[in-house]
Each structure stands twice: as structure tokens, then as C-alpha cells.
Design an enzyme around this catalytic site. Structure first.
Site, PDB file in Angstrom:
ATOM      1  N   GLU A   2       7.093  -6.032   8.205  1.00  0.00           N
ATOM      2  CA  GLU A   2       6.420  -5.420   6.759  1.00  0.00           C
ATOM      3  C   GLU A   2       6.746  -4.039   6.728  1.00  0.00           C
ATOM      4  O   GLU A   2       5.829  -2.971   6.709  1.00  0.00           O
ATOM      5  CB  GLU A   2       4.844  -5.195   7.395  1.00  0.00           C
ATOM      6  CG  GLU A   2       4.195  -6.798   7.558  1.00  0.00           C
ATOM      7  CD  GLU A   2       3.047  -6.733   8.186  1.00  0.00           C
ATOM      8  OE1 GLU A   2       2.295  -7.832   8.412  1.00  0.00           O
ATOM      9  OE2 GLU A   2       2.453  -5.631   8.563  1.00  0.00           O
ATOM     10  N   HIS A  22       1.748  -3.084  14.803  1.00  0.00           N
ATOM     11  CA  HIS A  22       2.325  -2.112  14.046  1.00  0.00           C
ATOM     12  C   HIS A  22       2.453  -0.828  14.904  1.00  0.00           C
ATOM     13  O   HIS A  22       1.359  -0.367  15.663  1.00  0.00           O
ATOM     14  CB  HIS A  22       1.234  -1.813  12.702  1.00  0.00           C
ATOM     15  CG  HIS A  22       2.187  -0.839  11.877  1.00  0.00           C
ATOM     16  ND1 HIS A  22       2.766   0.447  12.112  1.00  0.00           N
ATOM     17  CD2 HIS A  22       2.307  -1.027  10.352  1.00  0.00           C
ATOM     18  CE1 HIS A  22       3.403   0.856  11.190  1.00  0.00           C
ATOM     19  NE2 HIS A  22       3.330   0.139   9.762  1.00  0.00           N
ATOM     20  N   LYS A  67       0.719  -1.175  -0.201  1.00  0.00           N
ATOM     21  CA  LYS A  67       0.020   0.058  -0.072  1.00  0.00           C
ATOM     22  C   LYS A  67       0.737   1.219   0.080  1.00  0.00           C
ATOM     23  O   LYS A  67       0.334   2.413  -0.610  1.00  0.00           O
ATOM     24  CB  LYS A  67      -1.163   0.009   1.256  1.00  0.00           C
ATOM     25  CG  LYS A  67      -0.284   0.428   2.547  1.00  0.00           C
ATOM     26  CD  LYS A  67      -1.498   0.508   3.517  1.00  0.00           C
ATOM     27  CE  LYS A  67      -0.943   1.200   4.744  1.00  0.00           C
ATOM     28  NZ  LYS A  67      -0.224   0.312   5.582  1.00  0.00           N
TER      29      LYS A  67
HETATM   30  C1  LIG Z   1       0.843   0.260   6.256  1.00  0.00           C
HETATM   31  C2  LIG Z   1       1.246  -0.852   7.053  1.00  0.00           C
HETATM   32  C3  LIG Z   1       2.631  -1.208   6.993  1.00  0.00           C
HETATM   33  C4  LIG Z   1       3.775  -0.341   6.407  1.00  0.00           C
HETATM   34  O1  LIG Z   1       4.014   0.434   7.281  1.00  0.00           O
HETATM   35  P1  LIG Z   1       5.354   1.358   7.165  1.00  0.00           P
HETATM   36  O2  LIG Z   1       5.221   2.322   8.516  1.00  0.00           O
HETATM   37  O3  LIG Z   1       5.001   2.227   5.794  1.00  0.00           O
HETATM   38  O4  LIG Z   1       6.426   0.656   7.254  1.00  0.00           O
HETATM   39  C5  LIG Z   1       2.829  -2.552   7.473  1.00  0.00           C
HETATM   40  N1  LIG Z   1       1.990  -3.305   8.076  1.00  0.00           N
HETATM   41  C6  LIG Z   1       0.587  -2.909   8.040  1.00  0.00           C
HETATM   42  C7  LIG Z   1      -0.377  -3.989   8.613  1.00  0.00           C
HETATM   43  C8  LIG Z   1       0.213  -1.967   7.502  1.00  0.00           C
HETATM   44  O5  LIG Z   1      -0.986  -1.510   7.457  1.00  0.00           O
END
Ligand SMILES: *Cc1c(COP(=O)(O)O)cnc(C)c1O
Length: 428
Positions: free
Chosen positions: A290, A216, A87
Site C-alpha cells: 500500500e 504497516h 490519503k
Molecule cells: C497511510 C497508510 C498507507 C501509506 O503509507 P506510506 O508510508 O505513505 O506508504 C498504507 N496503508 C495504510 C493502512 C495506511 O494507513
């Protein structure tokens, strides 16, 4: 201006062949830049050779940045498998490059899964990391063999049981601390501490396998210490599962929240330290991350053309051909503070970077007729003319992925030039 490709970089091309031949990259023109050529030089050369073509705004993707960031990741987080969060920037050349470097992927929808699979990536390299999925997307994931997903409520367990009972689950938990991130994902996702036992039982009763925990800490500028607290919470969930007599968990998903630069070193230190402290003797543990922003942010540079100008006393007001409804929507959705530098084109035939000492407090507007479409205010810029350019570095994260065509204006996503600089260029 120095020539773009040197003999030295020709030899590099051989080493870079797997990347240049990767799906998503192959078939595109990749300009290899010699060490004395900056991205800004490259942008000038594009502007110079195509002044009449309707090619503005455009972005430059530097593959070297991705290669270097992947090297840094594997050096500093050797035990953490990266799953790039699509995304953040779904550009196919970016995804293809990451795939050729061995990355896995975090997808949140059917379309994201489709685009990653279209590059020939195996479905077992994809995690469907959206805690709340529509039934049709779950069915699709089942049909293509994407077999790991996240959940944070009982309703999701029901849907997965019905449409994808073989899917492994990671329980997404809400980290406790306020990490100071610009984008706080905990406002929307993550099971609370006291909800964990019931959710684990619900999944177990439904015959689903909960194989791990995800979280996250928040995106953009999060405090690296937040990984410590979140990894401890995850460990507690592992223990709760064991106490409930469920099979031993094995996956720790530490999510995103990484940025490149020195903050990454700090994050890596905290992650490694927390894993060692809380999971030290767990040999079967699989740790995944991620990262989105980490890989995408610094790999793209945006070039926009000055299309209008108004003078009011000392104040200079400019219109550019991209704005907050386009690539620069990160100002709104990602709370980004952007910076730019001017490139002269209209005013000087030589395309020299402007070094005028005199600057003016300037406003930079986007092209749409909405006054919200304001990119910069009271930003010191030298005097510019129509057809000069403004170049914005670090424009790869949460930019083209969330732009619109409002008012009939397109964003830089439509014109992406791919470059590969030499290693010394990174960070310039
Ligand atoms: C948006 C998102 C990410 C990426 O986050 P960053 O801060 O850009 O690295 C990773 N995991 C999930 C579940 C997300 O929603």
C-alpha cells in the site's frame, strides 16, 4: 531559457498517450518538458507568463516521476501488487495516472472510494484498508462492491457481519519492532500477538472469511529491516489460522512505509528476502503493498511567492503565501523537514536563479496570523525581495491532503500545473 517542448518530446507524446488520455489527466494541460528543461525552469516559465494572475501558491505535478517510480516498483518488487494509499495525496491526476499504469488503490473512507471509482477503476482493485470504519461507510462499500477490508478488533467483526457479510477480511497486526518511522501507525492500529487467536475465531464464528494479514511498519524513514520482522509475524498468523482449522490464508498485505530513492532498494531487498524465507513454498500467496509516500512525495514541487519582508540586523524574515495551515502542514503532521530554493522575480526581470554568495539566517513565515505558522527558522537564504519566489521540492506526500483554509488562505492544491519531464530529469 530553453524552449519547453522539443521535437524529441513530441515523439514521446505518442508513447505517453495512454497516460495523457487517462481519466483524471485528460482535459488538463500537460506540458512536456525537453531534457534540458528542469522543473524549476518550468516554474519560472509559469511565473513569467502569468505574473499578474492570482495563481500563487501553485504546485507542479511531474507525471514522469510517477511513470518511473511505477517501473521501478514492478522491477524491484515484481510479486507485490501496489495499492496506492489515496490519503497520501488524493490529487485526481495522480490517481488517474496510477490507474492507467495498472495500480490498485487503498481507500480509507467513502469519499476516497468514490473518487477512485469515478475514474472508472473497478471496485475489485480497491482495498478498504481502514481497520475501524463507520457503519454507513461499510454499507456504502457493500453497495459498490468493495469486498476486502482490514480489522484489528472484535467490534469491527460485528459491524462487518451486520452490513457487509460477504466482505473478505485481512487481520491487521501490529509489527513488533520500533521501525524508527516518523509516523508510527502501530500506536493506533494492529492486533497484538496474543489477541490474534481470539480475533480469528470471532471472525470465523461470525461466518466471515479471513483471507490474509496486513501490517504497516510506519511511514517515513522506517528501517527497511522492519519488513522482515513483520512478514515473519504475518506468517505466524497464517499458521495460527491453519491450526484453528480455518481456510488457508492467501493474502499478505505489507502496507506502506516505502520512500523513493536508495531506501527503496533496501526495502525491496528485505521484502523479497523475507517473503522467500517465510513464504517460499506458498505458491498461492498473493502479496500486495500500500505505497503512499513512495509515489506521491517526489512528484510534486511547490512554488510560493514572497509576500512580505522584515529586516532585523543580520536576520531576514519573510512571509510567503503558503504555510503550515496549507500545503506545508507536513511540517506539523508528517514531521517533515523541508528545504527550499529561491527564484528571483521581483528583484531581477530575467528570473534567473539566484546565485548570490552572501546568505542570511532567515525565518520564513506562512501567511496566517498565527505564530505557529512558521515554515523555516535560521535557514540560510540570499537576500530576497517581495515578489521573489521560494520553491519547495518533494511536496507531494501528506501535504495538500491535510491542508486547511484557516484565516482565509488557500493552499497550492487549488493550482496544479501538470508537466511531464524527460527521463533524465528525474532526481534533479
Ligand atoms: C497511510 C497508510 C498507507 C501509506 O503509507 P506510506 O508510508 O505513505 O506508504 C498504507 N496503508 C495504510 C493502512 C495506511 O494507513
Amino acid at each position: 531559457m530553453p524552449t519547453l517542448v522539443t521535437e524529441e518530446s513530441q515523439s514521446q507524446i505518442t508513447n505517453l498517450k495512454p497516460i495523457f488520455c487517462a481519466s483524471g489527466v485528460k482535459g488538463n494541460k500537460v506540458t512536456t518538458l525537453s531534457s534540458e528543461v528542469t522543473i524549476s525552469d518550468f516554474i519560472q516559465s509559469i511565473i513569467k507568463t502569468k505574473p499578474t494572475e492570482n495563481d500563487s501558491p501553485f504546485s507542479v505535478l511531474d507525471l514522469r516521476v510517477i511513470i518511473d517510480l511505477m517501473n521501478k516498483w514492478t522491477t524491484e518488487l515484481p510479486t507485490v501488487k501496489p495499492f496506492y494509499a489515496v490519503k497520501c495525496n488524493p490529487n485526481i491526476s495522480l490517481i488517474g495516472t496510477l490507474a492507467s499504469l495498472g495500480s490498485n488503490f487503498d481507500c480509507a473512507s467513502r469519499a476516497e472510494i468514490e473518487s477512485v471509482l469515478s475514474l472508472g477503476v473497478s471496485p475489485d482493485k480497491i482495498i478498504y484498508a481502514n481497520p475501524c470504519k463507520s457503519e454507513s461507510h461499510i454499507k456504502y462499500a457493500a453497495s459498490v462492491g468493495v469486498n476486502v477490508t482490514t480489522f484489528d478488533c472484535a467490534g469491527e467483526v460485528e459491524k462487518i457481519k451486520k452490513w457487509h457479510p460477504k466482505c473478505e477480511l485481512l487481520l491487521r497486526i501490529k509489527p513488533e519492532e520500533d521501525s524508527g518511522a516518523r509516523s508510527c501507525l502501530g500506536l493506533k492500529y494492529g492486533a497484538l500477538h496474543n489477541e490474534v487467536p481470539e480475533l480469528l475465531k470471532a471472525a470465523d464464528m461470525a461466518g466471515l472469511k479471513v483471507t490474509g494479514v496486513s501490517f504497516h511498519i510506519g511511514s517515513g524513514g522506517a528501517d527497511a529491516k522492519a519488513y522482515h520482522g513483520a512478514i515473519l509475524l504475518a506468517k505466524e498468523v497464517f499458521e495460527t489460522a491453519s491450526r484453528l482449522g480455518m481456510p488457508k490464508m492467501k493474502i499478505l498485505d505489507i502496507g506502506g512505509g516505502f520512500t523513493s530513492g536508495s531506501k527503496f532498494d533496501e526495502a525491496a531487498f528485505n521484502v523479497n528476502d523475507a517473503i522467500k524465507t517465510h513464504f517460499g513454498n506458498d505458491e498461492d500467496l498473493v502479496v500486495i503493498g500500500e505505497p503512499g509516500r513512495y509515489f506521491a512525495e517526489t512528484a510534486f514541487t511547490l512554488a510560493t511567492k514572497v509576500i512580505g519582508k522584515r529586516v532585523r540586523g543580520e536576520m531576514r524574515e519573510y512571509w510567503i503565501d503558503d504555510g503550515i495551515y496549507g500545503t506545508l502542514n507536513n511540517i506539523v503532521f508528517d514531521y517533515a523537514i523541508v528545504k527550499c530554493m529561491p527564484l528571483r522575480f521581483g528583484s531581477k526581470p530575467e528570473n534567473v536563479i539566484c546565485k548570490d554568495p552572501k546568505t542570511y539566517p532567515s525565518t520564513v513565515f506562512g501567511p496566517t496570523c498565527d505564530s505557529v505558522d512558521t515554515v523555516l527558522k535560521e535557514y540560510e537564504l540570499p537576500e530576497l525581495k517581495v515578489n521573489d519566489w521560494l520553491v519547495f521540492p518533494n511536496m507531494g506526500a501528506y501535504t495538500t491532503s491535510s491542508g486547511t483554509n484557516f484565516n482565509g488562505f488557500s493552499s497550492s492544491a487549488e493550482h496544479i500545473h501538470i508537466a511531464c519531464s524527460t527521463p533524465s530529469l528525474v532526481g534533479r
